[in-house]
Write an enzyme that holds these catalytic residues in place. Structure first.
Site, mmCIF file in Angstrom:
data_model
loop_
_atom_site.group_PDB
_atom_site.id
_atom_site.type_symbol
_atom_site.label_atom_id
_atom_site.label_comp_id
_atom_site.label_asym_id
_atom_site.label_seq_id
_atom_site.Cartn_x
_atom_site.Cartn_y
_atom_site.Cartn_z
ATOM 1 N N GLU A 236 0.677 -1.113 0.095
ATOM 2 C CA GLU A 236 -0.064 0.015 -0.159
ATOM 3 C C GLU A 236 0.797 1.281 0.126
ATOM 4 O OE1 GLU A 236 -2.927 -0.103 3.195
ATOM 5 O OE2 GLU A 236 -3.891 -1.809 2.142
ATOM 6 N N GLU B 89 -5.229 -8.919 0.853
ATOM 7 C CA GLU B 89 -6.025 -8.319 2.142
ATOM 8 C C GLU B 89 -7.356 -8.097 1.822
ATOM 9 O OE1 GLU B 89 -4.329 -4.964 4.312
ATOM 10 O OE2 GLU B 89 -2.507 -5.852 4.131
HETATM 11 C C1 GCO Z 1 -3.597 -1.412 5.611
HETATM 12 C C2 GCO Z 1 -2.543 -2.423 6.119
HETATM 13 C C3 GCO Z 1 -2.741 -3.226 7.364
HETATM 14 C C4 GCO Z 1 -4.042 -2.612 8.039
HETATM 15 C C5 GCO Z 1 -5.388 -3.339 7.550
HETATM 16 C C6 GCO Z 1 -6.520 -2.869 8.352
HETATM 17 O O1 GCO Z 1 -4.276 -1.870 4.678
HETATM 18 O O2 GCO Z 1 -3.649 -0.479 6.263
HETATM 19 O O3 GCO Z 1 -2.053 -3.222 4.962
HETATM 20 O O4 GCO Z 1 -1.575 -2.974 7.766
HETATM 21 O O5 GCO Z 1 -3.939 -3.267 9.362
HETATM 22 O O6 GCO Z 1 -5.646 -2.705 6.094
HETATM 23 O O7 GCO Z 1 -6.624 -1.660 8.177
#
Ligand code: GCO
Length: 413
Positions: free
Chosen positions: A172, A327
Site C-alpha cells: 500500500e 488483504e
Molecule cells: C493496511 C495494512 C494493514 C492494516 C489493514 C486494516 O491496509 O492499512 O496493510 O496493515 O492493518 O489494512 O486496516
C-alpha cells in the site's frame, strides 16, 4: 480472458465453488505483531508528542518469539499460505550493516511454514522504515528506491527462491504517501500534497527496482505490488452534481490508484486490498450514507467493495496481470459480522471469477487481533483473539468458518 490466464477459471465454474488451485491465506505485518520493533520510524512516531497514535505498539502479539504458535494456527485452519512481512529495521539496523540473525529468523519462519504445508508469502515493505533511512529523508529522498532494492536483493538472496512462494514488494504505497504526507497520521506526520506526490513517485521507482532485485536474487518467485483500493461512488441529485463528483473521483483516484496500477505492468500479480468505499459529492468527499453502518475504522460496512475493486484493477490493467486478493477483512468486535462481511466479499469474488476475471486467491486480513497503526489495539481484525497480557491466542468462530470455506474451496449455502 488473456494469455496469462489460460489455466484459470471462467464462467464454467459451478456456482459457489472456487476454481481448483485457488489459494487461501491470511496475513499479518511485522510491526503489527512482532513486538519490540524500536528501531523503525513507526516506533519513534508512536512515542512522539502529538502524533495522535492511540497507544504504542509495545510487545504487540510477541510474534517474534511466538511465530511457531501462529504457524500452528494457520496450519490448523487448513490454509495454504501465510502472508507476513520482514522487518527492514531488524535486517539492516544501520545502513549497510546486515543482521544475519534476523535474516536467519525469517528463514526459519519460512522453513517452519513449509514444514507445515503452508506457502510463505513475503512482504518486503509493510509501512515501517529503519530509523537511519528516515534520518536520510526516507521516502522523500530519491535515493531510497535504490536503498530499498539493495535491501530486497540481500533479503531475497538469503531466503532464496525455494523458501519464498510469492513476494510482495511494497504494501500500500498509496496509503503510506497519503497517510504520512497528506493526513499526517503516519510518520513523518506532515501535510503537503506536493511532497506526497513525490513520495508516490519514489515508491513506484522502488517497486520497479525491487521487482528486478527480487527476480534476480530469487528466480521464479512471483513478484507483485499490493495496493489499497476502494469502491469510489459518485453521489449527486442532478447530472451536473454527478459530473462534478465524478471529476473529484477521477482526480483523486488517478494518483491514489491508477498510477500504481500502471506500475504493475510486467508483474506476476496485482495484490488487491480493500475494506470499504468512498463517497464523493460535487463538493468533495462525503461521509457514510444514511442507513449504512459505520465501523470503528470510521468507514462504512461495505463488503461489496471487493468485487468493485477487483473489476477495476482488471479493467485498468487491461486484464494483463492476474489478481490475488492479498488483504480483505473487517475490524469489529462482532465476530458474526466478520463472517457476514467475508461471505459477501467472497460472493463478489465468485461473481468476478464467473465474469472471467483471473483471480488466483483470497487472503483474510488478519490472522491476529493486532496493532492497527494510529488506532492502536482498538480495532480487531483478527480471526484469532490475542490476550494483551498473556499473549494467549484463541481462534474465534470466524476462524472455524473461514477454515471450512478454505477446506471445501466453496462458499457454504
Ligand atoms: C493496511 C495494512 C494493514 C492494516 C489493514 C486494516 O491496509 O492499512 O496493510 O496493515 O492493518 O489494512 O486496516
Amino acid at each position: 480472458m488473456t494469455a496469462n490466464s489460460e489455466s484459470q477459471p471462467s464462467s464454467s465454474i459451478p456456482s459457489r465453488r472456487f476454481p481448483d488451485r485457488f489459494t487461501w491465506g491470511t496475513a499479518t505485518a511485522a510491526h503489527q505483531i512482532e513486538g519490540g520493533n524500536w528501531n523503525n520510524d513507526w516506533w519513534a512516531f508512536e512515542h512522539s508528542e502529538g502524533s495522535g497514535v492511540a497507544e504504542p505498539s509495545g510487545d504487540a502479539c510477541d510474534s517474534w518469539n511466538r511465530w511457531n504458535q501462529d504457524a500452528d494456527i494457520v496450519a490448523s485452519l487448513g490454509l495454504d499460505n501465510y502472508r507476513f512481512s520482514i522487518e527492514w529495521s531488524r535486517i539492516e539496523p544501520e545502513e549497510g550493516e546486515w543482521s544475519i540473525a534476523a535474516l536467519d529468523h525469517y528463514a526459519r519462519m519460512c522453513d517452519g511454514l513449509r514444514e507445515r504445508g503452508i506457502d510463505p508469502v513475503v512482504t518486503f515493505h509493510h509501512f515501517t522504515n529503519p530509523r537511519w533511512l528516515a534520518a536520510r529523508g526516507g521516502w522523500e529522498s530519491a535515493d531510497t528506491a535504490e536503498r530499498f532494492a539493495t535491501f530486497c536483493k540481500r533479503a531475497a538472496s538469503h531466503l532464496g527462491h525455494d523458501r519464498i512462494a510469492r513476494a510482495c514488494t511494497i504494501n500500500e504505497p498509496n496509503i503510506v504517501a497519503f497517510c504520512g504526507w497528506v493526513l499526517g497520521v503516519f510518520p513523518p506526520g506532515v501535510s503537503d500534497m506536493a511532497t506526497a506526490l513525490k513520495v508516490g513517485a519514489n515508491f513506484i521507482e522502488a517497486h520497479r527496482l525491487s521487482v528486478q532485485a527480487i527476480r534476480a536474487a530469487a528466480p521464479g518467485v512471483p513478484v507483485g505490488l499490493t495496493l489499497s483500493m476502494q469502491e469510489w461512488t459518485a453521489v449527486g441529485e442532478s447530472p451536473e452534481d454527478l459530473a462534478a463528483a465524478q471529476a473529484h473521483i477521477d482526480g483523486a483516484r488517478g494518483h491514489m490508484e491508477d498510477v500504481f496500477l500502471a506500475a504493475t505492468e510486467g508483474d506476476d500479480f496485482i495484490g488487491v486490498q480493500t475494506y470499504s468505499r468512498g463517497r464523493w459529492g460535487s463538493g468533495g468527499m462525503l461521509g457514510a450514507e444514511d442507513g449504512v453502518e459505520t465501523l470503528i475504522m470510521g468507514y462504512e460496512y461495505w463488503p461489496q467493495s471487493l468485487a468493485a475493486t477487483i473489476r477495476r484493477a482488471w479493467e485498468v490493467t487491461g486484464g494483463r496481470v492476474p489478481i490475488v486478493v492479498t488483504e480483505n477483512g473487517i475490524g469489529t468486535d462482532d465476530d458474526e459480522q466478520r463472517i457476514r462481511y467475508t461471505r459477501t466479499a467472497l460472493e463478489g469474488v465468485l461473481d468476478c471469477l464467473a465474469e472471467g476475471i483471473d483471480v488466483r486467491g483470497y487472503t483474510y486480513w488478519s490472522l491476529l487481533d493486532n496493532f492497527e497503526w494510529a488506532f492502536g489495539y482498538g480495532p480487531r481484525f483478527g480471526l484469532v483473539d490475542v490476550d494483551r497480557r498473556t499473549f494467549v491466542r484463541s481462534p474465534k468462530p470466524s476462524a472455524t468458518w473461514y477454515a471450512s470455506v478454505a477446506r471445501s474451496n466453496a462458499l457454504p449455502a
